[in-house]
Scaffold this active site. Sequence first.
Site, mmCIF file in Angstrom:
data_model
loop_
_atom_site.group_PDB
_atom_site.id
_atom_site.type_symbol
_atom_site.label_atom_id
_atom_site.label_comp_id
_atom_site.label_asym_id
_atom_site.label_seq_id
_atom_site.Cartn_x
_atom_site.Cartn_y
_atom_site.Cartn_z
ATOM 1 N N GLY A 20 0.831 -1.203 0.000
ATOM 2 C CA GLY A 20 0.000 0.000 0.000
ATOM 3 C C GLY A 20 0.860 1.244 0.000
ATOM 4 N N ASP A 37 0.791 -1.546 -4.756
ATOM 5 C CA ASP A 37 -0.461 -0.837 -4.497
ATOM 6 C C ASP A 37 -1.457 -1.204 -5.587
ATOM 7 O OD1 ASP A 37 -2.433 1.078 -3.585
ATOM 8 O OD2 ASP A 37 -0.790 2.188 -2.656
ATOM 9 N N ASP A 83 -3.585 -6.522 -5.253
ATOM 10 C CA ASP A 83 -4.533 -6.396 -4.137
ATOM 11 C C ASP A 83 -3.918 -7.067 -2.912
ATOM 12 O OD1 ASP A 83 -6.587 -6.544 -2.303
ATOM 13 O OD2 ASP A 83 -8.098 -7.185 -3.756
ATOM 14 N N MET A 84 -3.592 -6.287 -1.904
ATOM 15 C CA MET A 84 -2.897 -6.817 -0.728
ATOM 16 C C MET A 84 -3.728 -7.838 0.042
ATOM 17 S SD MET A 84 -3.114 -3.440 1.682
ATOM 18 C CE MET A 84 -4.690 -2.631 2.032
ATOM 19 N N LYS A 124 2.936 1.543 6.041
ATOM 20 C CA LYS A 124 2.824 2.849 6.701
ATOM 21 C C LYS A 124 1.414 3.388 6.505
ATOM 22 C CE LYS A 124 4.037 6.682 4.818
ATOM 23 N NZ LYS A 124 2.768 7.433 5.037
ATOM 24 N N HIS A 138 -4.535 1.103 9.694
ATOM 25 C CA HIS A 138 -5.562 1.872 10.429
ATOM 26 C C HIS A 138 -6.786 2.167 9.557
ATOM 27 C CE1 HIS A 138 -4.180 6.270 9.338
ATOM 28 N NE2 HIS A 138 -4.279 5.504 8.271
#
Length: 363
Positions: free
Chosen positions: A203, A226, A246-247, A260, A264
């Site tokens: 990402g 990403d 796609d992670m 990073k 969240h």
Amino acid sequence: MSKETNVEARINEEKTKNLKAQADMWKYVFGFTEMAVIKCAIELGIADFLERNQEPVSLNQLSVALGCCSSSLYRILRFLINRGIFKETVTKNGETSYVQTPLSRLLIKEGGNSMAAFVLFESSPVMIAPWHNLSARISSKENNTPAFDAAHGKDIWKYGEADPGHSNLLNNAMACDARVTVSAIIDCCPEIFEGIDTLVDVGGGDGTALRLLVEAFPCIKGINCDLPHVASVAPHSNGVLHVGGDMFNYVPKADAAFLKWVLHDWGDEECIQILTKCREAIPKDKGKVIIMEAVIGEKEEIKGNEKLKDVALMLDMVMMAHTSNGKERTAKEWAYVLNAAGFSRHTISHINAVQSVIQAYPS
């Protein structure tokens, strides 16, 4: 002290408290003005012009250079000076002029530590609109419709994919943060990257964070992963390979994974899924995942960083407004998602940034 004097003192104390409460509430009533005026200053290029001149600049010089109405520009500057953004000074000939401050230098569009891109992103109409739906989301017992989705009819990621202009704002904001936080991690704990030959930034946006890390540690080969619409327009960087993907489904193999301000954005189940893919991508014996995220309840104990706790709490509200299930986490909550994703141990290190560094190990 007489009874009457005591009563009068209590009444005066209560009046003082009430006046303070009113003053504080007025700040909240008009809290949006600070963001709006700072955005105005960035768009006008006030900080950029002052930085180029390096000497005090008069109101007339500034208004002519920026093509602004001098009376309106004066009012903008007066507002910002009252908040420590820009400074008024008097030259030898007695002329009132303006100079930079540490705060105003953060508004230089191309500055190394600039936060201008972040201000422009968060103050954009797209990002402001969801805040008007926050109470509706919370009032719903099912919590089915996130505030961003209610405002725009799709989530923030699909919106960015459909709107290149907004996607660019987002990438610029993340790059802005990367320049600050990556510098902090390099300064505070460079040993984290010892022995790493390949590093995948999961990402990683336009690759700014990875580019800075590769520049600091040239032995590292970087993989910036990403979404395809992000990776396809990421600028070329020596030592960095941009990969679209796609992670949730796949993370490229590497000695270590770097995330990073990614986790969240997601709820616990999604975080566990992403972290599991990261764990599968790294060597079991010597691999690790490096996470840069806020840790609620930690920073206030560090001398000089007391205000960072409040920033983390504000970010938690941002996650509520802009994501479906995202949130800032406490150390205990981080331990839960890491353990659930199969990491046997982890450490938390504090740096000179809102984020802390979490290192997670699969064995």
